[in-house]
Design a protein around this motif. Structure first.
Motif, PDB file in Angstrom:
ATOM      1  N   LEU A  31       0.834  -1.207   0.000  1.00 35.88           N
ATOM      2  CA  LEU A  31       0.000   0.000   0.000  1.00 35.88           C
ATOM      3  C   LEU A  31       0.868   1.256   0.000  1.00 35.88           C
ATOM      4  CD1 LEU A  31      -2.725  -1.124   2.573  1.00 35.88           C
ATOM      5  CD2 LEU A  31      -2.993  -0.912   0.090  1.00 35.88           C
ATOM      6  N   MET A  32       1.956   1.206   0.732  1.00 37.52           N
ATOM      7  CA  MET A  32       2.892   2.335   0.798  1.00 37.52           C
ATOM      8  C   MET A  32       3.462   2.645  -0.592  1.00 37.52           C
ATOM      9  SD  MET A  32       6.420   2.347   3.011  1.00 37.52           S
ATOM     10  CE  MET A  32       7.529   3.750   3.057  1.00 37.52           C
ATOM     11  N   LEU A  33       3.880   1.594  -1.280  1.00 40.14           N
ATOM     12  CA  LEU A  33       4.433   1.771  -2.628  1.00 40.14           C
ATOM     13  C   LEU A  33       3.368   2.296  -3.594  1.00 40.14           C
ATOM     14  CD1 LEU A  33       6.568  -1.502  -2.733  1.00 40.14           C
ATOM     15  CD2 LEU A  33       7.486   0.829  -2.821  1.00 40.14           C
ATOM     16  N   ARG A  34       2.114   1.816  -3.429  1.00 38.27           N
ATOM     17  CA  ARG A  34       1.028   2.283  -4.308  1.00 38.27           C
ATOM     18  C   ARG A  34       0.747   3.769  -4.110  1.00 38.27           C
ATOM     19  NH1 ARG A  34      -3.258  -2.717  -3.602  1.00 38.27           N
ATOM     20  NH2 ARG A  34      -2.157  -4.217  -4.956  1.00 38.27           N
ATOM     21  N   GLU A  35       0.958   4.251  -2.890  1.00 36.26           N
ATOM     22  CA  GLU A  35       0.744   5.680  -2.617  1.00 36.26           C
ATOM     23  C   GLU A  35       1.916   6.543  -3.089  1.00 36.26           C
ATOM     24  OE1 GLU A  35      -0.427   6.924   1.257  1.00 36.26           O
ATOM     25  OE2 GLU A  35      -2.279   5.746   1.244  1.00 36.26           O
ATOM     26  N   GLY A  36       2.953   5.872  -3.601  1.00 37.62           N
ATOM     27  CA  GLY A  36       4.098   6.614  -4.126  1.00 37.62           C
ATOM     28  C   GLY A  36       5.103   7.032  -3.077  1.00 37.62           C
ATOM     29  N   VAL A  37       5.020   6.418  -1.881  1.00 39.06           N
ATOM     30  CA  VAL A  37       5.991   6.731  -0.817  1.00 39.06           C
ATOM     31  C   VAL A  37       7.134   5.725  -0.905  1.00 39.06           C
ATOM     32  CG1 VAL A  37       6.343   6.997   1.672  1.00 39.06           C
ATOM     33  CG2 VAL A  37       4.128   7.587   0.644  1.00 39.06           C
ATOM     34  N   SER A  38       8.364   6.240  -0.994  1.00 40.12           N
ATOM     35  CA  SER A  38       9.531   5.356  -1.140  1.00 40.12           C
ATOM     36  C   SER A  38      10.019   4.862   0.224  1.00 40.12           C
ATOM     37  CB  SER A  38      10.680   6.100  -1.828  1.00 40.12           C
ATOM     38  OG  SER A  38      10.293   6.476  -3.127  1.00 40.12           O
TER      39      SER A  38
END
Length: 509
Positions: A31-38
């Motif tokens: 979910l973190m990656l989907r939100e664009g947070v590295s």
């Protein structure tokens, strides 16, 4: 939260990992990656702890490599830890060897990985590399090195590590590792010295000492220590009760063992597990109560494993119950069809009862499955070197002199009544062959080498891969008496301390 950054995501992932909600931790990373947070190095260090399968781990490893974080000390350390826990030691060592420059955290991880996976040799090699690289050992390093010494039964090296551990004083984890090492190397004097000096003792300290006393044949002392523990503020746990039942089993304390087993839940809030059942089955079997032992196996919650049935099979050999032995052996071979020890034991039980057709059938089954008996091997440490002796192997450089000294020693023992007991040799050997085979058992060779190589007052300490046979047990008692030596033999089941013609097990093993 209207906005979630790398800190908030990492906090949640870390919390899930700590709570062992592994699927939630991994799901949060997606979910973190989907939100664009590295993710950063802390994110990956946390989520790696949630990996419980090789496929997830390899995917994460690729992500770490793509993000350029593979050289981060904490990420690398976490990768080593997780690969090790999954039994992938080759991959763990590969990651370690890719390091451009070392870091103590990573050194501790790789040494700990091999020590925890019972590869003591590699753990010690890595420790030597670490020292050559200019790093000083700290508590975590010494704890892992002590674990390696424990696996390999290297008492002298363990004592050297103890010297380095002294500067850390009352570090509980390190003291527990020292205690475990001394108990498992058969040096109860050193173990008791460490235990007595410990200002703080937790349940691990008490349990280690109780189990150590029991395994080394000092069952009454183990039970007395358990009584002291009950008076302290430390509550016994699953492992403590296992040590107590082991003590009862190996001293034939039927009433005490049955009392603790029956009242575990009521007295200590602990439900008996498979290992507790195993100890009581062993206790009943040794006492000749084979029907009660078999009945208890049927009453166990869950399916009894091969270890449980092996316990009953061993008791059947001692008390010559052929029919029950055959039944127990069949149960073992259902789950472990290539277990050579079961075939050999059953074959000898049949042979001792003159059931030669059954012996032939067992041997045919072994041959058909390609099962080969594991050769007996014994190890002894002399001048910081390990010497191995294997039945039928003449490769030791001093083997001719060892055999000559063994022959002389046997003559002296026979003069005081020693008669080789050929019941402990494979039944398909004949007459003199069986006696010769018996006299070349690996522990006899190791004992003689120890007598030749160690100074008069030095204890002869031997570790072996198979249970000591009855003839070698008698041999060791007589040698300890006529040579005025202390001999300690550690087999996979327990420890035998021979002195003045008696053994700490009281001939009950």
């Amino acid at each position: 939260m209207p906005e979630r950054n790398v800190v908030s995501w990492t906090t949640m992932i870390s919390a899930y990992s700590n709570a062992r909600l592994n699927h939630k931790a991994l799901e949060s990373l997606v979910l973190m990656l989907r939100e664009g947070v590295s993710p950063n190095s802390f994110t990956y260090s946390s989520v790696l702890r949630a990996c419980d399968g090789l496929s997830n781990l390899k995917q994460l490893h690729c992500c770490i490599f793509t993000a350029g974080l593979e050289s981060d000390v904490f990420v690398r350390s976490a990768l080593i830890d997780v690969y090790s826990k999954l039994g992938e030691l080759h991959n763990a060592l590969g990651i370690f060897n890719e390091m451009v420059s070392g870091d103590l955290v990573v050194w501790n991880s790789i040494i700990g990985a091999f020590a925890q996976n019972s590869d003591g040799d590699e753990a010690l090699n890595l420790f030597k590399r670490m020292k050559r690289a200019g790093f000083s050992a700290e508590e975590a390093t010494l704890t892992s090195v002590l674990r390696a010494c424990t696996v390999l039964a290297l008492l002298e090296l363990g004592r050297q590590v103890h010297v380095h551990a002294v500067k850390y004083g009352q570090d509980l984890i390190l003291n527990n590792a020292l205690l475990d090492m001394y108990c498992k190397c058969g040096s109860l004097e050193d173990a008791n010295s460490v235990f007595t000096r410990m200002e703080k003792k937790d349940v691990i300290s008490w349990s280690t000492m109780i189990a150590g006393l029991a395994q080394n044949g000092f069952s009454q002392e183990a039970l007395r220590l358990f009584e002291q523990m009950k008076l302290s503020e430390v509550k016994p746990n699953y492992i403590t009760l296992l040590g107590v039942l082991f003590a009862c089993s190996h001293a034939g304390l039927l009433e005490d063992g049955w009392y603790y087993f029956q009242n575990m839940k009521q007295l200590f809030g602990i439900d008996p597990g498979r290992e507790h059942y195993g100890c009581v089955i062993d206790l009943l079997g040794r006492a000749g109560k084979l029907d009660e032992a078999a009945r208890l196996i049927q009453e166990m919650e869950g399916e009894p494993d091969a270890v449980t049935w092996r316990t009953l099979l061993g008791a059947c050999r001692v008390h010559r119950n052929v029919d029950l032995a055959a039944y127990a052996a069949k149960q073992i071979l259902k789950t472990d069809p290539d277990d050579a020890g079961t075939y050999i034991l059953l074959s000898n039980i049949y042979a001792n009862s003159q059931r030669w057709e059954d012996v032939t059938e067992v041997r045919k089954s072994m041959k058909a499955r390609g099962v080969i008996k594991e050769p007996g091997c014994s190890w002894i440490e002399v001048n910081k070197q390990i010497h191995a002796f294997i039945l039928g192997d003449d490769s030791h450089p001093q083997i001719d002199e060892i055999n000559r000294q063994l022959s002389l020693l046997i003559d002296r023992l026979m003069a005081v009544g020693y008669i080789p007991d050929t019941n402990f040799v494979l039944q398909d050997l004949e007459g003199e062959q069986r006696e010769v085979s018996l006299l070349s058992h690996s522990e006899k060779l190791a004992i003689v080498f120890g007598l030749m190589s160690l100074s008069k007052g030095k204890t002869v300490r031997i570790r072996k891969n198979l249970r000591i046979c009855g003839d070698c047990h008698v041999f060791a008692k007589l040698v300890a008496n006529i040579e005025e030596r202390s001999i300690v033999i550690r087999d996979p089941i327990r420890y035998h301390h021979f002195q003045d013609g008696v053994c700490s097990c009281g001939d009950y093993w």
